[in-house]
Design a protein around this motif. Structure first.
Motif, PDB file in Angstrom:
ATOM      1  N   ALA A 135     -25.933  -0.253  59.470  1.00 23.00           N
ATOM      2  CA  ALA A 135     -26.658  -1.111  58.523  1.00 23.00           C
ATOM      3  C   ALA A 135     -26.592  -2.571  58.961  1.00 23.00           C
ATOM      4  CB  ALA A 135     -26.083  -0.945  57.114  1.00 23.00           C
ATOM      5  N   GLY A 136     -25.439  -2.992  59.450  1.00 21.51           N
ATOM      6  CA  GLY A 136     -25.307  -4.366  59.946  1.00 21.51           C
ATOM      7  C   GLY A 136     -26.158  -4.608  61.172  1.00 21.51           C
ATOM      8  N   ILE A 137     -26.190  -3.630  62.065  1.00 21.95           N
ATOM      9  CA  ILE A 137     -27.017  -3.763  63.269  1.00 21.95           C
ATOM     10  C   ILE A 137     -28.493  -3.817  62.892  1.00 21.95           C
ATOM     11  CG2 ILE A 137     -27.771  -2.610  65.394  1.00 21.95           C
ATOM     12  CD1 ILE A 137     -24.839  -1.557  65.621  1.00 21.95           C
ATOM     13  N   ILE A 138     -28.895  -2.993  61.938  1.00 22.50           N
ATOM     14  CA  ILE A 138     -30.296  -3.006  61.494  1.00 22.50           C
ATOM     15  C   ILE A 138     -30.640  -4.376  60.906  1.00 22.50           C
ATOM     16  CG2 ILE A 138     -31.884  -2.121  59.724  1.00 22.50           C
ATOM     17  CD1 ILE A 138     -30.593   0.654  60.207  1.00 22.50           C
ATOM     18  N   ARG A 139     -29.818  -4.868  59.979  1.00 24.93           N
ATOM     19  CA  ARG A 139     -30.107  -6.153  59.322  1.00 24.93           C
ATOM     20  C   ARG A 139     -30.095  -7.296  60.319  1.00 24.93           C
ATOM     21  NH1 ARG A 139     -30.625  -8.167  54.528  1.00 24.93           N
ATOM     22  NH2 ARG A 139     -30.010  -6.211  53.553  1.00 24.93           N
ATOM     23  N   ARG A 195     -25.649 -12.101  51.578  1.00 22.72           N
ATOM     24  CA  ARG A 195     -24.405 -12.333  50.825  1.00 22.72           C
ATOM     25  C   ARG A 195     -24.518 -13.534  49.905  1.00 22.72           C
ATOM     26  NH1 ARG A 195     -20.121 -10.726  55.461  1.00 22.72           N
ATOM     27  NH2 ARG A 195     -20.244  -8.500  55.040  1.00 22.72           N
ATOM     28  N   ILE A 196     -25.309 -14.512  50.285  1.00 18.89           N
ATOM     29  CA  ILE A 196     -25.494 -15.718  49.468  1.00 18.89           C
ATOM     30  C   ILE A 196     -26.523 -15.471  48.376  1.00 18.89           C
ATOM     31  CG2 ILE A 196     -26.273 -18.135  49.516  1.00 18.89           C
ATOM     32  CD1 ILE A 196     -25.325 -18.157  52.483  1.00 18.89           C
ATOM     33  N   SER A 197     -27.633 -14.841  48.734  1.00 19.71           N
ATOM     34  CA  SER A 197     -28.717 -14.601  47.785  1.00 19.71           C
ATOM     35  C   SER A 197     -29.436 -13.296  48.119  1.00 19.71           C
ATOM     36  CB  SER A 197     -29.710 -15.767  47.798  1.00 19.71           C
ATOM     37  OG  SER A 197     -30.778 -15.497  46.907  1.00 19.71           O
ATOM     38  N   PRO A 198     -28.997 -12.195  47.510  1.00 22.56           N
ATOM     39  CA  PRO A 198     -29.651 -10.917  47.779  1.00 22.56           C
ATOM     40  C   PRO A 198     -31.146 -10.918  47.423  1.00 22.56           C
ATOM     41  CG  PRO A 198     -27.669 -10.591  46.444  1.00 22.56           C
ATOM     42  CD  PRO A 198     -27.859 -12.062  46.613  1.00 22.56           C
ATOM     43  N   LYS A 199     -31.520 -11.664  46.372  1.00 21.55           N
ATOM     44  CA  LYS A 199     -32.939 -11.722  45.984  1.00 21.55           C
ATOM     45  C   LYS A 199     -33.762 -12.425  47.056  1.00 21.55           C
ATOM     46  CE  LYS A 199     -32.281 -11.475  41.024  1.00 21.55           C
ATOM     47  NZ  LYS A 199     -32.390 -12.156  39.738  1.00 21.55           N
ATOM     48  N   ALA A 200     -33.255 -13.533  47.584  1.00 21.70           N
ATOM     49  CA  ALA A 200     -33.965 -14.238  48.658  1.00 21.70           C
ATOM     50  C   ALA A 200     -34.046 -13.350  49.896  1.00 21.70           C
ATOM     51  CB  ALA A 200     -33.266 -15.560  48.983  1.00 21.70           C
ATOM     52  N   SER A 201     -32.980 -12.618  50.171  1.00 17.71           N
ATOM     53  CA  SER A 201     -32.964 -11.711  51.311  1.00 17.71           C
ATOM     54  C   SER A 201     -34.011 -10.608  51.142  1.00 17.71           C
ATOM     55  CB  SER A 201     -31.572 -11.107  51.485  1.00 17.71           C
ATOM     56  OG  SER A 201     -31.531 -10.287  52.622  1.00 17.71           O
ATOM     57  N   ALA A 202     -34.117 -10.079  49.929  1.00 19.91           N
ATOM     58  CA  ALA A 202     -35.135  -9.053  49.654  1.00 19.91           C
ATOM     59  C   ALA A 202     -36.533  -9.635  49.853  1.00 19.91           C
ATOM     60  CB  ALA A 202     -34.968  -8.516  48.237  1.00 19.91           C
ATOM     61  N   THR A 203     -36.726 -10.870  49.431  1.00 21.11           N
ATOM     62  CA  THR A 203     -38.021 -11.532  49.626  1.00 21.11           C
ATOM     63  C   THR A 203     -38.344 -11.648  51.118  1.00 21.11           C
ATOM     64  OG1 THR A 203     -37.756 -12.766  47.565  1.00 21.11           O
ATOM     65  CG2 THR A 203     -39.337 -13.650  49.165  1.00 21.11           C
ATOM     66  N   GLY A 204     -37.360 -12.031  51.911  1.00 20.60           N
ATOM     67  CA  GLY A 204     -37.558 -12.109  53.357  1.00 20.60           C
ATOM     68  C   GLY A 204     -37.898 -10.756  53.951  1.00 20.60           C
ATOM     69  N   SER A 205     -37.220  -9.717  53.472  1.00 20.78           N
ATOM     70  CA  SER A 205     -37.497  -8.370  53.969  1.00 20.78           C
ATOM     71  C   SER A 205     -38.900  -7.909  53.592  1.00 20.78           C
ATOM     72  CB  SER A 205     -36.462  -7.379  53.424  1.00 20.78           C
ATOM     73  OG  SER A 205     -35.183  -7.665  53.946  1.00 20.78           O
ATOM     74  N   ILE A 206     -39.321  -8.219  52.389  1.00 21.91           N
ATOM     75  CA  ILE A 206     -40.688  -7.855  51.971  1.00 21.91           C
ATOM     76  C   ILE A 206     -41.711  -8.607  52.829  1.00 21.91           C
ATOM     77  CG2 ILE A 206     -42.355  -8.004  50.072  1.00 21.91           C
ATOM     78  CD1 ILE A 206     -39.849  -7.416  48.211  1.00 21.91           C
ATOM     79  N   GLY A 207     -41.423  -9.876  53.130  1.00 19.94           N
ATOM     80  CA  GLY A 207     -42.285 -10.621  54.042  1.00 19.94           C
ATOM     81  C   GLY A 207     -42.335  -9.984  55.417  1.00 19.94           C
ATOM     82  N   ALA A 263     -34.866  -4.477  52.661  1.00 20.00           N
ATOM     83  CA  ALA A 263     -35.408  -4.820  51.334  1.00 20.00           C
ATOM     84  C   ALA A 263     -34.722  -3.982  50.265  1.00 20.00           C
ATOM     85  CB  ALA A 263     -36.920  -4.601  51.299  1.00 20.00           C
ATOM     86  N   GLY A 264     -34.652  -2.673  50.482  1.00 22.00           N
ATOM     87  CA  GLY A 264     -33.994  -1.798  49.502  1.00 22.00           C
ATOM     88  C   GLY A 264     -32.527  -2.130  49.334  1.00 22.00           C
ATOM     89  N   ASP A 265     -31.839  -2.373  50.445  1.00 23.16           N
ATOM     90  CA  ASP A 265     -30.421  -2.714  50.404  1.00 23.16           C
ATOM     91  C   ASP A 265     -30.193  -4.009  49.622  1.00 23.16           C
ATOM     92  OD1 ASP A 265     -27.613  -2.425  51.340  1.00 23.16           O
ATOM     93  OD2 ASP A 265     -28.094  -4.192  52.543  1.00 23.16           O
ATOM     94  N   SER A 266     -30.985  -5.020  49.890  1.00 24.56           N
ATOM     95  CA  SER A 266     -30.831  -6.306  49.203  1.00 24.56           C
ATOM     96  C   SER A 266     -31.171  -6.200  47.724  1.00 24.56           C
ATOM     97  CB  SER A 266     -31.722  -7.375  49.863  1.00 24.56           C
ATOM     98  OG  SER A 266     -31.280  -7.636  51.169  1.00 24.56           O
TER      99      SER A 266
END
Length: 156
Positions: free
Chosen positions: A14-18, A82-94, A146-149
């Protein structure tokens, strides 16, 4: 292999993927600031129904830089889970949207560029065919992150 070792492998994967996705987005994003990369994506962008408009508002290098900024921002957003899972999910959706658009190049770019000359389907050309198909894996990584975040964001 026991369950504990399998869970460790899953966590490492999972870390390698992210962070592999992050490195790819940052690296390719920074390359978009070079004339080499701007010219390299030109045939893909100019034939894209989703991106060709970019050349009507700015230069080839200017639009490449805009794409680069987007890729860099997406990479940073995905990295800050780790700081902002919602922002991370937004980046993943992008990144999902980015990968889907890139995969459409397989359809919108003239076949002579995508398929190996004299062979046709399914023989992908080294550039851009093989270059584009890797976005299928990037799409999967972005969907996963995205799902993980989003799962982490619901717990916060």
């Amino acid at each position: 292999m026991n369950t504990e070792n399998a869970a460790k492998l899953k966590h490492i994967g999972a870390g390698i993927i992210r962070y592999g996705l992050v490195i790819i987005l940052l690296w390719i994003g920074f390359l978009k600031f070079t004339p080499y990369e701007a010219e390299g994506i030109k045939p893909l962008v100019m034939n894209s129904p989703f991106l060709s408009w970019g050349y009507s508002i700015t230069s080839v290098e200017g639009f490449s830089k805009l794409i680069g900024v987007i890729e860099i921002v997406l990479g940073i957003l995905i990295a800050i889970k780790r700081i902002s899972p919602k922002a991370s999910a937004t980046g993943s959706i992008g990144a999902i949207i980015m990968a889907v658009i890139t995969l459409t190049f397989l359809i919108s770019t003239p076949a002579a560029a995508i398929w190996q000359m004299d062979y046709g389907f399914p023989y992908l050309s080294p550039m851009p065919g093989q270059f584009i198909i890797k976005d299928l894996l990037l799409l999967g990584a972005a969907v996963y992150t995205a799902g993980d975040s989003l799962l982490v964001a619901k717990q916060v």
